[in-house]
Design a protein around this motif. Sequence first.
Motif, PDB file in Angstrom:
ATOM      1  N   ARG A  24       0.691  -1.274   0.026  1.00 19.03           N
ATOM      2  CA  ARG A  24      -0.283   0.180   0.060  1.00 19.03           C
ATOM      3  C   ARG A  24       0.828   1.284  -0.310  1.00 19.03           C
ATOM      4  NH1 ARG A  24      -3.302  -1.224   4.701  1.00 19.03           N
ATOM      5  NH2 ARG A  24      -1.697   0.162   5.754  1.00 19.03           N
ATOM      6  N   GLU A  25       1.918   1.205   0.735  1.00 19.36           N
ATOM      7  CA  GLU A  25       2.779   2.269   0.941  1.00 19.36           C
ATOM      8  C   GLU A  25       3.653   2.661  -0.228  1.00 19.36           C
ATOM      9  OE1 GLU A  25       5.197   1.122   4.079  1.00 19.36           O
ATOM     10  OE2 GLU A  25       3.944   2.123   5.490  1.00 19.36           O
ATOM     11  N   LEU A  26       4.075   1.429  -1.134  1.00 23.40           N
ATOM     12  CA  LEU A  26       4.768   1.433  -2.494  1.00 23.40           C
ATOM     13  C   LEU A  26       3.680   2.164  -3.524  1.00 23.40           C
ATOM     14  CD1 LEU A  26       6.813   0.962  -4.513  1.00 23.40           C
ATOM     15  CD2 LEU A  26       6.057  -1.491  -4.776  1.00 23.40           C
ATOM     16  N   VAL A  27       2.553   1.665  -3.557  1.00 28.50           N
ATOM     17  CA  VAL A  27       1.444   2.107  -4.485  1.00 28.50           C
ATOM     18  C   VAL A  27       1.226   3.788  -4.256  1.00 28.50           C
ATOM     19  CG1 VAL A  27      -0.852   2.215  -5.223  1.00 28.50           C
ATOM     20  CG2 VAL A  27       0.441  -0.136  -4.939  1.00 28.50           C
TER      21      VAL A  27
ATOM     22  N   ALA B 179      -5.847   3.170  -7.438  1.00 32.69           N
ATOM     23  CA  ALA B 179      -5.997   1.918  -8.312  1.00 32.69           C
ATOM     24  C   ALA B 179      -5.019   2.207  -9.728  1.00 32.69           C
ATOM     25  CB  ALA B 179      -7.453   1.837  -8.663  1.00 32.69           C
ATOM     26  N   GLU B 180      -5.077   3.313 -10.298  1.00 27.60           N
ATOM     27  CA  GLU B 180      -4.272   3.444 -11.231  1.00 27.60           C
ATOM     28  C   GLU B 180      -2.805   3.519 -10.972  1.00 27.60           C
ATOM     29  OE1 GLU B 180      -3.953   7.241 -14.663  1.00 27.60           O
ATOM     30  OE2 GLU B 180      -5.595   7.309 -13.386  1.00 27.60           O
ATOM     31  N   ALA B 181      -2.212   4.060 -10.128  1.00 27.50           N
ATOM     32  CA  ALA B 181      -1.077   3.848  -9.618  1.00 27.50           C
ATOM     33  C   ALA B 181      -0.529   2.175  -9.386  1.00 27.50           C
ATOM     34  CB  ALA B 181      -0.526   4.673  -8.473  1.00 27.50           C
ATOM     35  N   GLU B 182      -1.641   1.524  -8.846  1.00 27.66           N
ATOM     36  CA  GLU B 182      -1.183   0.009  -8.598  1.00 27.66           C
ATOM     37  C   GLU B 182      -1.144  -0.767  -9.914  1.00 27.66           C
ATOM     38  OE1 GLU B 182      -3.151  -3.673  -6.311  1.00 27.66           O
ATOM     39  OE2 GLU B 182      -3.893  -1.875  -5.967  1.00 27.66           O
ATOM     40  N   ARG B 183      -2.033  -0.260 -10.941  1.00 25.29           N
ATOM     41  CA  ARG B 183      -1.975  -0.922 -12.250  1.00 25.29           C
ATOM     42  C   ARG B 183      -0.739  -0.665 -13.021  1.00 25.29           C
ATOM     43  NH1 ARG B 183      -7.395   0.504 -12.385  1.00 25.29           N
ATOM     44  NH2 ARG B 183      -6.984   2.565 -13.282  1.00 25.29           N
ATOM     45  N   ARG B 184      -0.108   0.520 -12.783  1.00 21.54           N
ATOM     46  CA  ARG B 184       1.144   0.740 -13.564  1.00 21.54           C
ATOM     47  C   ARG B 184       2.487   0.342 -12.683  1.00 21.54           C
ATOM     48  NH1 ARG B 184      -2.940   3.292 -15.471  1.00 21.54           N
ATOM     49  NH2 ARG B 184      -2.363   4.985 -17.080  1.00 21.54           N
ATOM     50  N   THR B 185       2.388   0.200 -11.336  1.00 25.97           N
ATOM     51  CA  THR B 185       3.300  -0.499 -10.603  1.00 25.97           C
ATOM     52  C   THR B 185       3.502  -1.958 -11.039  1.00 25.97           C
ATOM     53  OG1 THR B 185       2.922   0.993  -8.702  1.00 25.97           O
ATOM     54  CG2 THR B 185       4.055  -0.979  -8.060  1.00 25.97           C
TER      55      THR B 185
ATOM     56  N   THR C  34       3.789   8.309 -22.456  1.00 24.57           N
ATOM     57  CA  THR C  34       3.107   8.191 -21.366  1.00 24.57           C
ATOM     58  C   THR C  34       3.696   6.884 -20.686  1.00 24.57           C
ATOM     59  OG1 THR C  34       1.255   6.979 -22.176  1.00 24.57           O
ATOM     60  CG2 THR C  34       1.108   9.382 -21.720  1.00 24.57           C
ATOM     61  N   ALA C  35       3.857   5.971 -21.403  1.00 23.00           N
ATOM     62  CA  ALA C  35       4.644   4.703 -20.933  1.00 23.00           C
ATOM     63  C   ALA C  35       5.946   4.958 -20.388  1.00 23.00           C
ATOM     64  CB  ALA C  35       4.835   3.599 -22.081  1.00 23.00           C
ATOM     65  N   ARG C  36       6.714   6.101 -20.795  1.00 21.33           N
ATOM     66  CA  ARG C  36       7.806   6.255 -20.099  1.00 21.33           C
ATOM     67  C   ARG C  36       7.768   6.987 -18.838  1.00 21.33           C
ATOM     68  NH1 ARG C  36      13.124   7.529 -19.908  1.00 21.33           N
ATOM     69  NH2 ARG C  36      14.000   9.695 -19.832  1.00 21.33           N
ATOM     70  N   TRP C  37       6.590   7.970 -18.930  1.00 18.83           N
ATOM     71  CA  TRP C  37       6.224   8.579 -17.600  1.00 18.83           C
ATOM     72  C   TRP C  37       5.839   7.267 -16.539  1.00 18.83           C
ATOM     73  CZ3 TRP C  37       6.106  13.202 -15.137  1.00 18.83           C
ATOM     74  CH2 TRP C  37       5.353  13.473 -14.297  1.00 18.83           C
ATOM     75  N   ASP C  38       5.134   6.547 -16.946  1.00 14.99           N
ATOM     76  CA  ASP C  38       4.648   5.354 -16.051  1.00 14.99           C
ATOM     77  C   ASP C  38       5.851   4.570 -15.587  1.00 14.99           C
ATOM     78  OD1 ASP C  38       1.930   6.145 -16.475  1.00 14.99           O
ATOM     79  OD2 ASP C  38       1.716   4.567 -18.020  1.00 14.99           O
TER      80      ASP C  38
ATOM     81  N   SER D 270       7.799   6.476 -13.152  1.00 17.47           N
ATOM     82  CA  SER D 270       7.159   7.078 -12.010  1.00 17.47           C
ATOM     83  C   SER D 270       7.120   5.622 -11.041  1.00 17.47           C
ATOM     84  CB  SER D 270       5.765   7.274 -12.161  1.00 17.47           C
ATOM     85  OG  SER D 270       5.455   8.342 -12.774  1.00 17.47           O
ATOM     86  N   VAL D 271       7.180   4.691 -11.436  1.00 11.26           N
ATOM     87  CA  VAL D 271       7.547   3.365 -10.570  1.00 11.26           C
ATOM     88  C   VAL D 271       9.150   3.230 -10.321  1.00 11.26           C
ATOM     89  CG1 VAL D 271       7.311   1.049 -10.566  1.00 11.26           C
ATOM     90  CG2 VAL D 271       5.531   2.242 -11.493  1.00 11.26           C
ATOM     91  N   LEU D 272       9.992   3.216 -11.400  1.00 14.54           N
ATOM     92  CA  LEU D 272      11.361   2.820 -11.001  1.00 14.54           C
ATOM     93  C   LEU D 272      11.949   3.820 -10.228  1.00 14.54           C
ATOM     94  CD1 LEU D 272      12.524   1.387 -14.402  1.00 14.54           C
ATOM     95  CD2 LEU D 272      11.465   0.258 -12.360  1.00 14.54           C
TER      96      LEU D 272
END
Length: 149
Positions: free
Chosen positions: A21-24, A37-43, A104-108, A111-113
Motif C-alpha cells: 500500500r505504501e509503495l503504491v 488503483a491507477e498507480a497500482e496498475r502501473r506498478t 506516457t509509457a516512459r512516464w509510467d 514513476s514506478v522505477l
Amino acid sequence: MTSAPFRSALPVASTGPTRWRELVELVRRFGQYPTAAEAERRTRVVLSALGPHVVGDERVDLVRRLPEEAALLIASRVPATRKLTAAEFVESVAPRIPGATPATARWDVSSVLSVLPQLVGDDLTDRILHQLPPGYALLFGRAELKQSA
C-alpha cells in the motif's frame, strides 16, 4: 522529472520492507496519478516487466527488500535471455497499459522505477543499474552512470 524534492518527503520506514500500500501511494504521488488503483496498475505492469531483467544476487536482494506483492511480481518472472535497452523496455511496457503512448509509457515506467531507490537503497540500485544496459538510470530518476575503464 527530478526526484530530489520527492526523496526528502518520503514517509518510508527505515527498517523492514515497505508495505504494498505504501509503495503504491509513493508511485501515485510521484506519478501524479489521480487514484491508487491507477498507480497500482502501473506498478504491477512495470515491476512485472522489470522482473526478467534483474538477475543473480541483485534479484534476490531486490525481492527481499520489496513488499511481498511487489517481490512476487519480480520473482515470478523467468530471467530474460536478452536484456532490453531502456527504450525497448519502455516500448515493451506501452502495449500493457491501455491507451498508452511512448511518452506516457516512459512516464509510467519512471514513476514506478524512480521510487525504488528510496525503498531498496542506493547501493542495490547501483548494482541493478550496472547489470542493465545504458539508459536505465534515467528511468530510475538518476543521472546516467559512467562505465569505468
